[in-house]
Design a protein around this motif. Sequence first.
Motif, PDB file in Angstrom:
ATOM      1  N   THR A  60       0.819  -1.205   0.000  1.00 47.48           N
ATOM      2  CA  THR A  60       0.000   0.000   0.000  1.00 47.48           C
ATOM      3  C   THR A  60       0.859   1.264   0.000  1.00 47.48           C
ATOM      4  O   THR A  60       0.529   2.255  -0.662  1.00 47.48           O
ATOM      5  CB  THR A  60      -0.927  -0.024   1.240  1.00 47.48           C
ATOM      6  OG1 THR A  60      -1.943  -1.004   0.996  1.00 47.48           O
ATOM      7  CG2 THR A  60      -1.576   1.312   1.501  1.00 47.48           C
ATOM      8  N   SER A  61       1.974   1.217   0.699  1.00 44.05           N
ATOM      9  CA  SER A  61       2.854   2.391   0.760  1.00 44.05           C
ATOM     10  C   SER A  61       3.438   2.685  -0.620  1.00 44.05           C
ATOM     11  O   SER A  61       3.663   3.843  -0.978  1.00 44.05           O
ATOM     12  CB  SER A  61       3.974   2.160   1.784  1.00 44.05           C
ATOM     13  OG  SER A  61       3.405   1.937   3.058  1.00 44.05           O
ATOM     14  N   TRP A  62       3.654   1.647  -1.394  1.00 40.33           N
ATOM     15  CA  TRP A  62       4.129   1.837  -2.777  1.00 40.33           C
ATOM     16  C   TRP A  62       3.039   2.550  -3.595  1.00 40.33           C
ATOM     17  O   TRP A  62       3.330   3.390  -4.441  1.00 40.33           O
ATOM     18  CB  TRP A  62       4.477   0.458  -3.364  1.00 40.33           C
ATOM     19  CG  TRP A  62       5.101   0.469  -4.718  1.00 40.33           C
ATOM     20  CD1 TRP A  62       6.408   0.707  -5.016  1.00 40.33           C
ATOM     21  CD2 TRP A  62       4.441   0.223  -5.972  1.00 40.33           C
ATOM     22  NE1 TRP A  62       6.603   0.622  -6.373  1.00 40.33           N
ATOM     23  CE2 TRP A  62       5.415   0.316  -6.990  1.00 40.33           C
ATOM     24  CE3 TRP A  62       3.120  -0.082  -6.336  1.00 40.33           C
ATOM     25  CZ2 TRP A  62       5.118   0.135  -8.336  1.00 40.33           C
ATOM     26  CZ3 TRP A  62       2.835  -0.274  -7.676  1.00 40.33           C
ATOM     27  CH2 TRP A  62       3.825  -0.162  -8.660  1.00 40.33           C
ATOM     28  N   ILE A 104       8.762   5.273   2.137  1.00 43.20           N
ATOM     29  CA  ILE A 104       7.415   5.345   2.728  1.00 43.20           C
ATOM     30  C   ILE A 104       7.122   4.022   3.428  1.00 43.20           C
ATOM     31  O   ILE A 104       7.228   2.953   2.802  1.00 43.20           O
ATOM     32  CB  ILE A 104       6.342   5.602   1.646  1.00 43.20           C
ATOM     33  CG1 ILE A 104       6.730   6.803   0.757  1.00 43.20           C
ATOM     34  CG2 ILE A 104       4.969   5.839   2.291  1.00 43.20           C
ATOM     35  CD1 ILE A 104       5.818   6.956  -0.474  1.00 43.20           C
ATOM     36  N   SER A 105       6.752   4.087   4.692  1.00 41.56           N
ATOM     37  CA  SER A 105       6.429   2.863   5.426  1.00 41.56           C
ATOM     38  C   SER A 105       5.554   3.170   6.628  1.00 41.56           C
ATOM     39  O   SER A 105       5.890   4.037   7.435  1.00 41.56           O
ATOM     40  CB  SER A 105       7.718   2.178   5.897  1.00 41.56           C
ATOM     41  OG  SER A 105       7.416   1.067   6.706  1.00 41.56           O
ATOM     42  N   GLN A 106       4.426   2.479   6.716  1.00 41.91           N
ATOM     43  CA  GLN A 106       3.567   2.648   7.888  1.00 41.91           C
ATOM     44  C   GLN A 106       4.316   2.205   9.134  1.00 41.91           C
ATOM     45  O   GLN A 106       4.479   2.952  10.083  1.00 41.91           O
ATOM     46  CB  GLN A 106       2.280   1.835   7.709  1.00 41.91           C
ATOM     47  CG  GLN A 106       1.191   2.052   8.762  1.00 41.91           C
ATOM     48  CD  GLN A 106       1.480   1.434  10.118  1.00 41.91           C
ATOM     49  OE1 GLN A 106       1.361   2.117  11.161  1.00 41.91           O
ATOM     50  NE2 GLN A 106       1.880   0.198  10.162  1.00 41.91           N
ATOM     51  N   GLU A 109       9.260  -0.728   9.766  1.00 46.14           N
ATOM     52  CA  GLU A 109      10.064  -1.925  10.059  1.00 46.14           C
ATOM     53  C   GLU A 109      10.165  -2.876   8.861  1.00 46.14           C
ATOM     54  O   GLU A 109      10.744  -3.947   8.997  1.00 46.14           O
ATOM     55  CB  GLU A 109       9.456  -2.707  11.240  1.00 46.14           C
ATOM     56  CG  GLU A 109       9.337  -1.920  12.545  1.00 46.14           C
ATOM     57  CD  GLU A 109      10.683  -1.476  13.119  1.00 46.14           C
ATOM     58  OE1 GLU A 109      11.736  -2.013  12.705  1.00 46.14           O
ATOM     59  OE2 GLU A 109      10.677  -0.560  13.975  1.00 46.14           O
ATOM     60  N   THR A 110       9.598  -2.538   7.734  1.00 44.98           N
ATOM     61  CA  THR A 110       9.599  -3.467   6.595  1.00 44.98           C
ATOM     62  C   THR A 110      11.035  -3.774   6.152  1.00 44.98           C
ATOM     63  O   THR A 110      11.800  -2.867   5.814  1.00 44.98           O
ATOM     64  CB  THR A 110       8.772  -2.858   5.442  1.00 44.98           C
ATOM     65  OG1 THR A 110       7.453  -2.626   5.954  1.00 44.98           O
ATOM     66  CG2 THR A 110       8.712  -3.782   4.247  1.00 44.98           C
ATOM     67  N   ALA A 111      11.362  -5.076   6.180  1.00 48.90           N
ATOM     68  CA  ALA A 111      12.763  -5.483   5.983  1.00 48.90           C
ATOM     69  C   ALA A 111      13.317  -5.036   4.637  1.00 48.90           C
ATOM     70  O   ALA A 111      14.427  -4.505   4.565  1.00 48.90           O
ATOM     71  CB  ALA A 111      12.880  -6.998   6.130  1.00 48.90           C
ATOM     72  N   LYS A 245      -8.231  -8.193  -2.401  1.00 53.24           N
ATOM     73  CA  LYS A 245      -7.477  -9.454  -2.355  1.00 53.24           C
ATOM     74  C   LYS A 245      -7.116  -9.824  -0.939  1.00 53.24           C
ATOM     75  O   LYS A 245      -7.317 -10.945  -0.506  1.00 53.24           O
ATOM     76  CB  LYS A 245      -6.116  -9.279  -3.071  1.00 53.24           C
ATOM     77  CG  LYS A 245      -6.163  -9.391  -4.547  1.00 53.24           C
ATOM     78  CD  LYS A 245      -4.745  -9.332  -5.117  1.00 53.24           C
ATOM     79  CE  LYS A 245      -4.419  -7.904  -5.515  1.00 53.24           C
ATOM     80  NZ  LYS A 245      -3.622  -7.761  -6.726  1.00 53.24           N
ATOM     81  N   GLU A 246      -6.533  -8.872  -0.219  1.00 55.10           N
ATOM     82  CA  GLU A 246      -5.949  -9.264   1.057  1.00 55.10           C
ATOM     83  C   GLU A 246      -6.980  -9.607   2.112  1.00 55.10           C
ATOM     84  O   GLU A 246      -6.716 -10.472   2.936  1.00 55.10           O
ATOM     85  CB  GLU A 246      -4.908  -8.256   1.562  1.00 55.10           C
ATOM     86  CG  GLU A 246      -5.402  -6.874   1.800  1.00 55.10           C
ATOM     87  CD  GLU A 246      -4.265  -5.925   2.204  1.00 55.10           C
ATOM     88  OE1 GLU A 246      -3.196  -6.385   2.620  1.00 55.10           O
ATOM     89  OE2 GLU A 246      -4.470  -4.714   2.120  1.00 55.10           O
ATOM     90  N   ILE A 247      -8.143  -8.995   2.092  1.00 55.22           N
ATOM     91  CA  ILE A 247      -9.073  -9.338   3.168  1.00 55.22           C
ATOM     92  C   ILE A 247     -10.236 -10.240   2.752  1.00 55.22           C
ATOM     93  O   ILE A 247     -10.828 -10.895   3.594  1.00 55.22           O
ATOM     94  CB  ILE A 247      -9.608  -8.094   3.918  1.00 55.22           C
ATOM     95  CG1 ILE A 247     -10.374  -7.170   2.986  1.00 55.22           C
ATOM     96  CG2 ILE A 247      -8.485  -7.338   4.627  1.00 55.22           C
ATOM     97  CD1 ILE A 247     -11.117  -6.098   3.752  1.00 55.22           C
TER      98      ILE A 247
HETATM   99  C1  F6R Z   1      -1.620  -3.533   2.620  1.00 53.15           C
HETATM  100  C2  F6R Z   1      -0.543  -3.759   3.547  1.00 53.15           C
HETATM  101  C3  F6R Z   1       0.830  -4.060   3.023  1.00 53.15           C
HETATM  102  C4  F6R Z   1       1.788  -2.984   3.522  1.00 53.15           C
HETATM  103  C5  F6R Z   1       3.234  -3.330   3.151  1.00 53.15           C
HETATM  104  C6  F6R Z   1       4.198  -2.228   3.550  1.00 53.15           C
HETATM  105  O1  F6R Z   1      -2.810  -3.273   3.256  1.00 53.15           O
HETATM  106  O2  F6R Z   1      -0.747  -3.661   4.723  1.00 53.15           O
HETATM  107  O3  F6R Z   1       0.841  -4.120   1.631  1.00 53.15           O
HETATM  108  O4  F6R Z   1       1.394  -1.771   2.971  1.00 53.15           O
HETATM  109  O5  F6R Z   1       3.602  -4.528   3.789  1.00 53.15           O
HETATM  110  O6  F6R Z   1       4.194  -2.019   4.917  1.00 53.15           O
HETATM  111  P1  F6R Z   1       4.791  -0.728   5.563  1.00 53.15           P
HETATM  112  O7  F6R Z   1       4.053   0.427   5.063  1.00 53.15           O
HETATM  113  O8  F6R Z   1       4.647  -0.940   7.045  1.00 53.15           O
HETATM  114  O9  F6R Z   1       6.250  -0.666   5.145  1.00 53.15           O
END
Ligand code: F6R
Length: 366
Positions: A60-62, A104-106, A109-111, A245-247
């Motif tokens: 989603t951040s992408w 961009i990352s919620q 912590e995304t590896a 898709k995801e939910i």
């Molecule tokens: C979609 C979703 C994932 C995150 C992705 C990036 O609803 O939750 O596609 O958007 O894993 O995560 P962040 O933004 O935390 O880097």
Amino acid sequence: EKGGYEHFMLKEIFEQPNSIADSMRGRVDRKNNKLTLGGIHEYADHLAEAKRIIIIACGTSWHSGLVAEYLFEEFCRIPVEVEYASEFRYRNPVINEGDVVIAISQSGETADTLAAIELAKSKGAIILGVVNVVGSSISRVSHEGAYLHTGPEIGVASTKAFTGQLSVLTMIVLSTAARKKTITDSKLKDLLSGLENIPEKIKKVLRKNDEIEKISEKFKDAKNFLYLGRGYNFPVALEGALKLKEISYIHAEGYPAAEMKHGPIALIDEEMPVVVIATRDSSYDKIVSNIQEVKARKGVVIAIVTEGDVLIPNMADYVIEVPQCDEALMPLISVIPLQLLSYHIAIMRGCNVDQPRNLAKSVTVE
Ligand code: F6R
């Protein structure tokens, strides 16, 4: 803790008028036609002078990164590349000293995102983080950045973080445009007041929840879905498809509407619901033709339209109206009905919307 809502996802969808207002608080100064992003200070000039910007994110951040690409190009005239972190880091990317990377990352912590940032940093890039979780790894490795201030997001499917990212990225773009003088004062004024009006407009869309639930009922047994949009609404189409898709575990694909005739149109028959984001903007006439193409092949069209549209309701099978706003801000509004649509479909299919199978809130493995 869910504030009277049945699920975190629904609570977070409904929080968006507030979370977006929070993301703008103290940053939008409409009186002086100014934006202040305290977190991007030392590198603000550097960003304005950048020869190019690389945006790195996942999921989603992408998608919010794609919207930012359109905004940066339109208002700052800076070329932008939007990269999946996982691809970028493994392909020997060209990074020059002083390049600006926006990560961009919620979760922060995304590896893959973290590793891509570290790679870019080691080659001399300046890293600006757009992160929700305060103190997270990505916020720490970034040179500077701007937090979303949207509060914790618990539902695995990202909703309020997406709109928070759009809001913050829009503010970064507009403050850069003001610095570069690539935007007129009156356009900036329009967009700042447009931003301030977003929360009220989202409230209006949220009032359509029951209507959207009724539409969802018709599609709960669908096997496939197509999402189409153009311009600023193209990333919204991708995001709508990802949410579904995801939910709900229904196969869905998002496409730029004009790409349909290069392949996906072959899929269309009376079994294929097609969500078309068709708000009134510079590509309106084109998207109307795309709806006609779908209808000519008996596809079922669910159209997201601007309030008062009289043309599309005569063509589409279902319409959901959203308030008018500048097209550059429309993703903040047009994504809301898509979030609700996927939520209701998933609930009707008995899915666990807050914790969908096989997914984790933060993806700390590559
Ligand atoms: C979609 C979703 C994932 C995150 C992705 C990036 O609803 O939750 O596609 O958007 O894993 O995560 P962040 O933004 O935390 O880097």
